[in-house]
Scaffold this motif. Structure first.
Motif, PDB file in Angstrom:
ATOM      1  N   PRO A  28     -10.012  54.698   8.412  1.00 16.90           N
ATOM      2  CA  PRO A  28      -9.562  54.897   9.796  1.00 16.90           C
ATOM      3  C   PRO A  28      -9.470  56.397  10.102  1.00 16.90           C
ATOM      4  CG  PRO A  28      -7.700  54.334   8.413  1.00 16.90           C
ATOM      5  CD  PRO A  28      -8.938  54.288   7.541  1.00 16.90           C
ATOM      6  N   VAL A  29     -10.545  56.975  10.596  1.00 14.47           N
ATOM      7  CA  VAL A  29     -10.637  58.423  10.787  1.00 14.47           C
ATOM      8  C   VAL A  29      -9.526  58.958  11.682  1.00 14.47           C
ATOM      9  CG1 VAL A  29     -12.097  60.297  11.652  1.00 14.47           C
ATOM     10  CG2 VAL A  29     -13.114  58.415  10.369  1.00 14.47           C
ATOM     11  N   SER A  30      -9.268  58.302  12.803  1.00 17.23           N
ATOM     12  CA  SER A  30      -8.283  58.838  13.748  1.00 17.23           C
ATOM     13  C   SER A  30      -6.888  58.936  13.130  1.00 17.23           C
ATOM     14  CB  SER A  30      -8.249  57.991  15.011  1.00 17.23           C
ATOM     15  OG  SER A  30      -7.887  56.660  14.699  1.00 17.23           O
ATOM     16  N   SER A  31      -6.498  57.982  12.315  1.00 15.89           N
ATOM     17  CA  SER A  31      -5.174  58.058  11.694  1.00 15.89           C
ATOM     18  C   SER A  31      -5.168  58.932  10.444  1.00 15.89           C
ATOM     19  CB  SER A  31      -4.660  56.658  11.362  1.00 15.89           C
ATOM     20  OG  SER A  31      -5.495  56.026  10.432  1.00 15.89           O
ATOM     21  N   SER A  32      -6.314  59.357   9.981  1.00 20.88           N
ATOM     22  CA  SER A  32      -6.391  60.194   8.789  1.00 20.88           C
ATOM     23  C   SER A  32      -6.293  61.683   9.102  1.00 20.88           C
ATOM     24  CB  SER A  32      -7.713  59.949   8.053  1.00 20.88           C
ATOM     25  OG  SER A  32      -7.831  58.605   7.693  1.00 20.88           O
ATOM     26  N   LEU A  33      -6.563  62.077  10.335  1.00 17.58           N
ATOM     27  CA  LEU A  33      -6.610  63.497  10.673  1.00 17.58           C
ATOM     28  C   LEU A  33      -5.282  64.212  10.462  1.00 17.58           C
ATOM     29  CD1 LEU A  33      -8.941  63.453  13.804  1.00 17.58           C
ATOM     30  CD2 LEU A  33      -9.500  64.063  11.437  1.00 17.58           C
ATOM     31  N   GLY A  34      -4.179  63.581  10.798  1.00 14.85           N
ATOM     32  CA  GLY A  34      -2.865  64.201  10.578  1.00 14.85           C
ATOM     33  C   GLY A  34      -2.605  64.486   9.111  1.00 14.85           C
ATOM     34  N   TYR A  35      -2.989  63.546   8.272  1.00 19.57           N
ATOM     35  CA  TYR A  35      -2.827  63.748   6.835  1.00 19.57           C
ATOM     36  C   TYR A  35      -3.718  64.884   6.337  1.00 19.57           C
ATOM     37  CZ  TYR A  35      -0.470  59.242   6.890  1.00 19.57           C
ATOM     38  OH  TYR A  35       0.384  58.217   7.148  1.00 19.57           O
ATOM     39  N   LEU A  36      -4.901  64.979   6.899  1.00 18.50           N
ATOM     40  CA  LEU A  36      -5.822  66.038   6.510  1.00 18.50           C
ATOM     41  C   LEU A  36      -5.245  67.406   6.836  1.00 18.50           C
ATOM     42  CD1 LEU A  36      -8.569  66.934   5.437  1.00 18.50           C
ATOM     43  CD2 LEU A  36      -9.483  66.611   7.726  1.00 18.50           C
ATOM     44  N   LEU A  37      -4.674  67.542   8.018  1.00 20.61           N
ATOM     45  CA  LEU A  37      -4.079  68.822   8.404  1.00 20.61           C
ATOM     46  C   LEU A  37      -2.884  69.162   7.522  1.00 20.61           C
ATOM     47  CD1 LEU A  37      -4.272  68.491  12.297  1.00 20.61           C
ATOM     48  CD2 LEU A  37      -5.743  69.864  10.797  1.00 20.61           C
ATOM     49  N   GLY A  38      -2.017  68.190   7.285  1.00 19.38           N
ATOM     50  CA  GLY A  38      -0.878  68.415   6.400  1.00 19.38           C
ATOM     51  C   GLY A  38      -1.313  68.717   4.976  1.00 19.38           C
ATOM     52  N   GLY A  39      -2.330  67.999   4.511  1.00 20.98           N
ATOM     53  CA  GLY A  39      -2.850  68.242   3.165  1.00 20.98           C
ATOM     54  C   GLY A  39      -3.467  69.623   3.026  1.00 20.98           C
ATOM     55  N   GLY A  66      -0.581  72.053   2.802  1.00 23.41           N
ATOM     56  CA  GLY A  66       0.015  71.961   1.467  1.00 23.41           C
ATOM     57  C   GLY A  66      -0.868  72.589   0.397  1.00 23.41           C
ATOM     58  N   GLY A  67      -2.179  72.411   0.535  1.00 18.99           N
ATOM     59  CA  GLY A  67      -3.108  73.002  -0.427  1.00 18.99           C
ATOM     60  C   GLY A  67      -3.106  74.517  -0.387  1.00 18.99           C
ATOM     61  N   VAL A  68      -3.055  75.069   0.821  1.00 27.48           N
ATOM     62  CA  VAL A  68      -3.000  76.525   0.962  1.00 27.48           C
ATOM     63  C   VAL A  68      -1.706  77.067   0.358  1.00 27.48           C
ATOM     64  CG1 VAL A  68      -2.819  78.411   2.637  1.00 27.48           C
ATOM     65  CG2 VAL A  68      -4.555  76.640   2.938  1.00 27.48           C
ATOM     66  N   LEU A  69      -0.602  76.430   0.686  1.00 29.60           N
ATOM     67  CA  LEU A  69       0.690  76.865   0.155  1.00 29.60           C
ATOM     68  C   LEU A  69       0.728  76.771  -1.373  1.00 29.60           C
ATOM     69  CD1 LEU A  69       3.598  77.769   0.713  1.00 29.60           C
ATOM     70  CD2 LEU A  69       4.205  75.352   0.918  1.00 29.60           C
ATOM     71  N   ALA A  70       0.294  75.641  -1.907  1.00 34.73           N
ATOM     72  CA  ALA A  70       0.282  75.470  -3.363  1.00 34.73           C
ATOM     73  C   ALA A  70      -0.656  76.466  -4.036  1.00 34.73           C
ATOM     74  CB  ALA A  70      -0.119  74.045  -3.720  1.00 34.73           C
ATOM     75  N   GLY A  71      -1.790  76.740  -3.412  1.00 32.46           N
ATOM     76  CA  GLY A  71      -2.714  77.719  -3.971  1.00 32.46           C
ATOM     77  C   GLY A  71      -2.106  79.105  -4.062  1.00 32.46           C
ATOM     78  N   ARG A  72      -1.260  79.443  -3.100  1.00 34.38           N
ATOM     79  CA  ARG A  72      -0.604  80.759  -3.116  1.00 34.38           C
ATOM     80  C   ARG A  72       0.486  80.816  -4.181  1.00 34.38           C
ATOM     81  NH1 ARG A  72       0.179  83.696   2.267  1.00 34.38           N
ATOM     82  NH2 ARG A  72      -1.039  85.250   1.176  1.00 34.38           N
ATOM     83  N   ILE A  73       1.159  79.704  -4.404  1.00 33.57           N
ATOM     84  CA  ILE A  73       2.243  79.643  -5.389  1.00 33.57           C
ATOM     85  C   ILE A  73       1.686  79.509  -6.807  1.00 33.57           C
ATOM     86  CG2 ILE A  73       4.209  78.252  -6.177  1.00 33.57           C
ATOM     87  CD1 ILE A  73       4.669  77.499  -3.230  1.00 33.57           C
ATOM     88  N   PHE A  74       0.512  78.903  -6.950  1.00 38.25           N
ATOM     89  CA  PHE A  74      -0.095  78.557  -8.240  1.00 38.25           C
ATOM     90  C   PHE A  74      -0.091  79.725  -9.228  1.00 38.25           C
ATOM     91  CE2 PHE A  74      -3.974  78.293 -10.870  1.00 38.25           C
ATOM     92  CZ  PHE A  74      -3.720  77.120 -11.555  1.00 38.25           C
ATOM     93  N   GLU A  75      -0.526  80.889  -8.807  1.00 37.55           N
ATOM     94  CA  GLU A  75      -0.640  82.034  -9.716  1.00 37.55           C
ATOM     95  C   GLU A  75       0.705  82.502 -10.238  1.00 37.55           C
ATOM     96  OE1 GLU A  75      -3.186  83.655 -11.205  1.00 37.55           O
ATOM     97  OE2 GLU A  75      -4.369  81.985 -10.442  1.00 37.55           O
ATOM     98  N   ARG A  76       1.763  82.236  -9.499  1.00 35.58           N
ATOM     99  CA  ARG A  76       3.091  82.704  -9.895  1.00 35.58           C
ATOM    100  C   ARG A  76       3.797  81.755 -10.861  1.00 35.58           C
ATOM    101  NH1 ARG A  76       4.409  83.737  -3.782  1.00 35.58           N
ATOM    102  NH2 ARG A  76       2.945  85.410  -3.429  1.00 35.58           N
ATOM    103  N   LEU A  77       3.335  80.515 -10.917  1.00 30.24           N
ATOM    104  CA  LEU A  77       3.992  79.519 -11.765  1.00 30.24           C
ATOM    105  C   LEU A  77       3.561  79.647 -13.217  1.00 30.24           C
ATOM    106  CD1 LEU A  77       3.852  76.230  -9.674  1.00 30.24           C
ATOM    107  CD2 LEU A  77       5.852  77.593 -10.210  1.00 30.24           C
TER     108      LEU A  77
END
Length: 126
Positions: free
Chosen positions: A77-88, A91-102
């Motif tokens: 269901p593409v239309s209901s998946s877009l919100g998850y894609l944006l949130g994901g 989250g991926g950008v944020l985790a990628g920035r934190i990754f090197e520090r962990l």
């Protein structure tokens, strides 16, 4: 320098690891990293941080391929998946920035908790 046998053996291990990740993605819609991180470290000899990063790089195209298959078969269901894609993506950008520090220890613990949580949910929701 690696001999031809070592090269073939390593590529065979990588192919089997990728096949397991692809099968998990195809069956469950995700979860290939469950196979990739441990196999990259134990079987393929990668350092843990490199295994986590490589897992993300491998999972992205596998998820895209799985999504395309689900879409073609009418199960996405593409239309209901877009919100998850944006949130994901956020989250991926944020985790990628934190990754090197962990520290690797905390990455390993977080990964283990995620696997444990998924396993408990799978067992209890059957």
């Amino acid at each position: 320098m690696c001999g031809r046998g070592d090269f073939l053996r390593r590529n065979a291990r990588l192919a089997v690891t990728g096949a397991l990740a692809g099968a998990a993605n195809g069956f469950f819609g995700a979860g290939g990293g469950l196979f990739l991180v441990p196999l990259f470290t134990k079987w393929c000899g990668m350092e843990e941080k490199q295994a986590f990063a490589t897992s993300v790089a491998v999972i992205f195209p596998l998820c895209a391929l799985s999504a395309a298959v689900y879409y073609v078969r009418g199960g996405l269901p593409v239309s209901s998946s877009l919100g998850y894609l944006l949130g994901g993506a956020a989250g991926g950008v944020l985790a990628g920035r934190i990754f090197e520090r962990l520290r690797t220890l905390w990455l390993r613990r977080a990964f283990a908790l995620l696997i444990l949580y998924g396993g408990i949910r799978a067992v209890l929701l059957l």
